[in-house]
Structures are given as structure tokens and as C-alpha cells.
Design a protein around this motif. Structure first.
Motif, PDB file in Angstrom:
ATOM      1  N   LEU A 234       0.815  -1.212   0.000  1.00  0.00           N
ATOM      2  CA  LEU A 234       0.000   0.000   0.000  1.00  0.00           C
ATOM      3  C   LEU A 234       0.852   1.267   0.000  1.00  0.00           C
ATOM      4  CD1 LEU A 234      -2.999  -0.837   2.366  1.00  0.00           C
ATOM      5  CD2 LEU A 234      -3.100  -0.192  -0.044  1.00  0.00           C
ATOM      6  N   SER A 238      -0.565   3.351  -2.833  1.00  0.00           N
ATOM      7  CA  SER A 238      -1.276   4.589  -2.513  1.00  0.00           C
ATOM      8  C   SER A 238      -0.711   5.763  -3.301  1.00  0.00           C
ATOM      9  CB  SER A 238      -1.208   4.865  -1.009  1.00  0.00           C
ATOM     10  OG  SER A 238       0.135   5.018  -0.569  1.00  0.00           O
ATOM     11  N   ARG A 242      -2.818   7.895  -6.356  1.00  0.00           N
ATOM     12  CA  ARG A 242      -3.020   9.349  -6.438  1.00  0.00           C
ATOM     13  C   ARG A 242      -2.687   9.851  -7.834  1.00  0.00           C
ATOM     14  NH1 ARG A 242       0.468  14.008  -3.405  1.00  0.00           N
ATOM     15  NH2 ARG A 242       2.127  12.586  -4.050  1.00  0.00           N
ATOM     16  N   LEU A 247      -7.959   5.255  -5.682  1.00  0.00           N
ATOM     17  CA  LEU A 247      -7.648   5.063  -4.274  1.00  0.00           C
ATOM     18  C   LEU A 247      -7.131   3.645  -4.082  1.00  0.00           C
ATOM     19  CD1 LEU A 247     -10.814   6.670  -2.624  1.00  0.00           C
ATOM     20  CD2 LEU A 247      -8.501   7.615  -2.545  1.00  0.00           C
ATOM     21  N   GLU A 249      -6.597   1.361  -0.776  1.00  0.00           N
ATOM     22  CA  GLU A 249      -6.964   1.511   0.629  1.00  0.00           C
ATOM     23  C   GLU A 249      -6.864   0.209   1.413  1.00  0.00           C
ATOM     24  OE1 GLU A 249      -7.792   4.552   1.968  1.00  0.00           O
ATOM     25  OE2 GLU A 249      -7.219   5.310  -0.007  1.00  0.00           O
ATOM     26  N   MET A 374      -5.133   4.221   7.477  1.00  0.00           N
ATOM     27  CA  MET A 374      -4.014   4.211   6.527  1.00  0.00           C
ATOM     28  C   MET A 374      -2.764   4.915   7.042  1.00  0.00           C
ATOM     29  SD  MET A 374      -4.267   2.719   3.486  1.00  0.00           S
ATOM     30  CE  MET A 374      -3.314   3.707   2.322  1.00  0.00           C
ATOM     31  N   LEU A 378       0.876   4.771   4.412  1.00  0.00           N
ATOM     32  CA  LEU A 378       0.921   5.744   3.325  1.00  0.00           C
ATOM     33  C   LEU A 378       2.326   5.904   2.770  1.00  0.00           C
ATOM     34  CD1 LEU A 378      -1.450   8.641   4.434  1.00  0.00           C
ATOM     35  CD2 LEU A 378      -1.654   7.206   2.407  1.00  0.00           C
ATOM     36  N   TYR A 385      -2.792  13.189   0.984  1.00  0.00           N
ATOM     37  CA  TYR A 385      -3.716  12.045   0.900  1.00  0.00           C
ATOM     38  C   TYR A 385      -5.150  12.493   1.165  1.00  0.00           C
ATOM     39  CZ  TYR A 385      -5.988   7.746   2.653  1.00  0.00           C
ATOM     40  OH  TYR A 385      -6.850   6.704   2.894  1.00  0.00           O
TER      41      TYR A 385
END
Length: 515
Positions: A234, A238, A242, A247, A249, A374, A378, A385
Motif C-alpha cells: 500500500l 497509494s 493518487r 484510491l 486503501e 491508513m 501511506l 492524501y
């Protein structure tokens, strides 16, 4: 040792030039005794699993013949986060919960750690694919000297020959991939037996978001070496999401089927210890309703042509729906003994992002925030975010409804007010009925909450007085919550979207207007 002499290096089942060059470069750095290109077959899985059983890494379960447990060293599994770094160009992108190191400095350190790290061992090359078929699939390659990692990767993604086929498009163009490098950091001297490596030596789990790369050294713990595994990935996913307007998640995907066969899909984000597993596995107590977890760990979300938000399990492709399922509602779940009601519906998308941004748990009397569950996962700045979440809400008029749940509110004597487990479906029924426009909601300063009449409480395993207390909004407690939220927003800094401070000010005004 020259890489040209490493057995298996020139037996690559691909002509992908960047992949071949990278594998050769890593072999030259780590100097393994041989290179094995994993094909992801059942035969390969069985052979490696047997090898792990003989080594004592996997132990057959006496109670479940088809199950194996990992005999992990507690010193290796504990506090792996202490060795985790986000190596972004801007230190702020590590966020308030991340440990940052300059990417150039980290690569200098790790290059020396990896030099000769696979001596006496086998380098396994594991191509893998997550996500749906076609161009939307995410491609990666895991290099590791851990057999356990190879077996874990096969369980968590599509690996080997089938994945490698997607590295070249139909027109022959080579597709990009995510390079993941791992070593247990225990080279073997000639003739030395492969004994379990020590777990008290140097460890690094380093993420390079801008380069979409992960390097891990010194650990055999599943969360560290299996860099393509769902939650670990992730940090990279992540950042990619973006850029792509999507997304990625830490969410489970639930399928709810009502008594008339109507189906709704819900995406739910819960920090650890907040009832995520019980929600996904509990048997519903409401007659005629069914609940099924389509994804337990992560989800990728994007808008479809119809403007709805679709979610997909990047590994299982969400149970034969390869492009995802339409999400009717998003749930954020915290753990609070007071203040936060059993269920709250956001006033709109922006307010929903505010609820997610302030998602909280009570740990020994200390309120801790974990936005959208998250915070530790991240790969870029938390403020950016949250901005991305807000921007997603401007792209469609068919957004899911957003809710905040708290299964853990307690009475004055400390007892849980809501029984949880299968009874949670009664709360999800209200969510579905709100989406369908058939259930009432009480307007409060914090959002919409149900009345006891709006919930199906027939034969519920809780006194009606406890249910009333569980769904009640205590204005005094929320006034006490305001400075905590303000302090939390201050830690995010100047990148906090102004819309979220606007939501805090609006909540302050609404609470001030109540008796």
C-alpha cells in the motif's frame, strides 16, 4: 563472481530488457549461487512447501491437516515497524507517523548491506501481478533468497509464468513493473548448512515512493520480505493511485444481500483492534440477510463510466468481478468507549472525509488518530492524501454514502453497550436502508444517527436501554473532543486541506447552538 557464471541467470523465460538488466544487476550485487525464475506452478509450490516443512519453517497443524503454521522467531516478528523507512525526496512525505531517510543515503547504506548477501543461497525471481486482467493490472517482480517469501507471494498474488505474460503488450511494447528486493541477510560460507538466520542483527524495510521500489534486508517476517503482499504494497500503491486518480486503501469489501435478493457492496476501513475481522466473519442474526467478505485486506477504488465508485480486490479480483463491484457505502470504524455513537452517517462527501480524517481509537485512555486506517501505510504526505480524498468527491454525483461506526461504546459501569458480532448486521441494514432512502435518520450536530425505531431490534441480544445509550449523541463529550481534533489537525501542518478545518469550525458552531 561474474554474473555470467551464475547458473540459471541466462534461463529467463522473458525477453523484457529492463527486467533482465535489473535481475543481472541484483545478481552481481548479491552474488547468489544460482538464480531460479519462479513459474508459479502447483509443482513448484509443493516442492518449496515440502522444503520448508523439512527445514522446520512450516509446521503441519495436528488439528487441521491441510493447514501449516509458520514457526517464526518472535524477535523477528516484533516491532518490524521500528526498521521501516519512507525514503521520499521530501521528508514531509513520510507523514507524521513515518520514519524518513534520504533516498540517496538509504541506497548507499543498503547497497553495502546487499553486497554478497546471497552468497551460498538461491536467488528467486518472482514475477507477480495484482489487480484485474489487462492494462489495469499492477506488475511487479520480487527478488528474494527466502523460500518462505516465494511461497507467501504465490498465496498473495498471481505469480510466475501467468503474471510474466502481461509484462509485454499485444503490440510487443514492454510494460513497466515495480522492483522489490529482499534478502534475509545471512550469506553462507562454503559447506555451511542453511540454519535459521539470527534475528537480532540489522534490518531495513525501505520504501522509495518516487521510484516505486522497495528494498528489505535482514528479516524473514512475512510482512517484511513479501513486499508485494497487500498491506506492505500500500505504501507504493497509494502513491500510484493518487497519480492515476484512484484510491488504494486498507479496506475490506462486503457484499450484503437482503431478504428480497437486493445486493449492496460496502467498503470498510478499520484500524487494528476495531472489529474488522468480526465484521467480516460473523454470522448475521437478522433472518434472510446474508453477508460475505469479498476482500479482507485491501481494495483498489476507481470511478466507472457510470460515475459510481468501484472497488476490486487486487489479488482475487473480488470473487469473479474483475473490474470491481459498485460501492454503495463506505464505513470507517474506530474504537471508543465514549463520545462516538454506534453509527453516524456523514452529511455529505466532504463531511465523510472529515470523519475518516479524525478516525480514532482509545488506547489506555489516550485518543489516537488513524485516518482511513491508513496512517502507517501511506507512501506520501497525509495532508496530500486527504486532499486526494476530497478531490475524488468532485468527480462524480453518484458518490457512496459515508458512515462512522463504533462497536465499542461502553456504559458508566464499563460494560459494552452493543453486543457486536452477528448483531452488527442490524447496523449495516440501517446503512443499506439509508442508501435506498427507506430509513429515517435523526439530525444531530455530528451527522445523522438512527433512532431505536429505525433499527431492527427484534430479539436483539442487548437491553433497549443499552442500545439507546450506544446510539446517543452526547454534546458535552463532543465539545470536549473539539480541542483534540484541533490538536490532531495541527500535527498535519500546512498541507491539511482547508475544507477539513472548515468542517471542524462548522461542527463547533453546531455544538455551540445546542443546549
Amino acid at each position: 563472481m561474474m554474473t555470467t557464471t551464475v547458473p540459471g541467470l541466462d534461463r529467463a523465460p522473458t525477453t523484457h530488457r529492463r527486467l533482465l538488466a535489473w535481475v543481472r544487476e541484483m545478481a552481481e550485487l548479491t552474488t547468489p549461487d544460482q538464480v531460479v525464475w519462479c513459474d508459479g506452478s502447483d509443482r513448484e509450490r509443493d516442492r518449496l512447501t515440502t522444503q520448508l516443512v523439512h527445514a522446520g519453517t512450516l509446521v503441519p497443524s495436528p488439528d487441521e491437516p491441510d493447514s501449516l503454521r509458520v514457526a517464526a522467531d518472535p524477535a523477528d516478528t516484533a516491532r518490524i515497524g521500528d526498521h521501516t523507512y519512507v525514503c521520499s525526496r521530501d521528508p514531509a512525505d513520510a507523514g507524521p507517523a513515518g520514519k524518513w531517510m534520504d533516498p540517496v543515503d538509504m541506497k548507499i547504506i543498503l547497497t553495502e548491506q546487499f553486497r554478497g548477501a546471497m552468497r551460498g543461497r538461491t536467488m528467486y525471481v518472482v514475477p507477480f501481478r495484482t489487480g484485474p486482467l489487462g492494462e489495469d493490472a499492477e506488475l511487479g517482480v520480487q527478488i528474494t533468497d527466502s523460500v518462505h517469501t516465494v511461497v507467501s507471494m504465490r498465496a498473495l498474488a498471481r505469480t510466475g509464468t501467468a503474471a510474466l505474460a502481461g509484462f509485454v503488450d499485444y503490440d510487443g511494447a514492454e510494460r513497466d513493473f515495480l522492483p522489490y528486493l529482499h534478502s534475509v541477510g545471512a550469506p553462507l560460507a562454503p559447506g555451511q548448512a542453511d540454519v535459521p538466520w539470527p534475528c537480532d542483527h540489522t534490518k531495513y524495510l525501505s520504501y522509495f515512493p518516487e521510484e516505486r521500489m522497495v528494498w528489505s534486508y535482514g528479516s524473514g517476517h512475512d510482512g517484511a520480505p513479501s513486499l508485494g503482499r497487500q498491506r506492505s504494497a500500500l505504501r507504493i500503491a497509494s502513491a500510484l493511485a493518487r497519480e492515476d486518480g484512484r484510491l488504494a486503501e486498507h479496506m475490506l469489501i462486503l457484499k450484503l444481500t437482503g431478504v428480497e435478493g437486493t445486493t449492496h457492496f460496502i467498503a470498510a476501513a478499520f484500524p487494528p483492534g476495531c472489529g474488522r475481522t468480526t465484521l467480516a466473519t460473523a454470522e448475521p442474526t437478522s433472518p434472510g440477510w446474508q453477508i460475505e467478505a469479498l476482500s479482507h485486506d485491501v481494495a483498489r477504488l476507481r470511478f466507472g463510466d457510470d460515475g459510481r465508485l468501484y472497488a476490486v480486490d487486487p489479488v482475487a479480483a473480488t470473487g469473479g468481478a474483475p473490474w470491481g463491484v459498485p460501492i454503495s457505502a463506505i464505513l470507517f470504524g474506530g474504537r471508543r468507549g465514549d463520545t462516538v455513537p454506534l453509527i453516524t452517517e456523514a452529511r455529505n462527501w466532504q463531511h465523510g472525509v472529515f470523519l475518516g480524517a479524525t478516525l480514532s481509537t482509545d488506547e489506555a485512555g489516550v485518543v489516537r488518530r488513524n485516518p482511513m486506517a491508513m496512517l502507517p501505510l501511506l507512501g506520501y504526505h497525509l495532508g496530500d492524501y486527504l486532499r486526494h480524498w476530497l478531490d475524488m468527491g468532485t468527480r462524480s454525483d453518484a458518490l457512496p454514502a459515508v458512515f462512522l461506526v463504533n462497536w465499542f461504546r461502553r456504559g458508566a459501569d464499563g460494560r459494552l453497550l452493543w453486543p457486536g458480532f452477528g448483531e452488527n448486521l442490524r447496523v449495516l441494514r440501517w446503512v443499506v436502508e439509508r442508501v435506498e432512502g427507506t430509513a429515517s435518520g435523526l439530525v444531530t450536530p455530528i451527522g445523522y444517527v438512527p433512532t431505536t425505531a429505525a433499527l431492527d431490534l427484534s430479539d436483539v441480544d442487548a437491553p433497549i436501554e443499552d442500545v439507546r445509550a450506544a446510539i446517543a449523541v452526547d454534546d458535552a463529550q463532543w465539545r470536549a473532543e473539539l480541542p483534540l481534533i484541533r490538536d490532531w489537525f495541527d500535527t498535519i501542518g500546512d498541507r491539511l486541506p482547508s475544507e477539513l478545518r472548515d468542517e471542524l469550525h462548522a461542527l463547533t458552531r453546531r455544538l455551540a447552538a445546542t443546549p
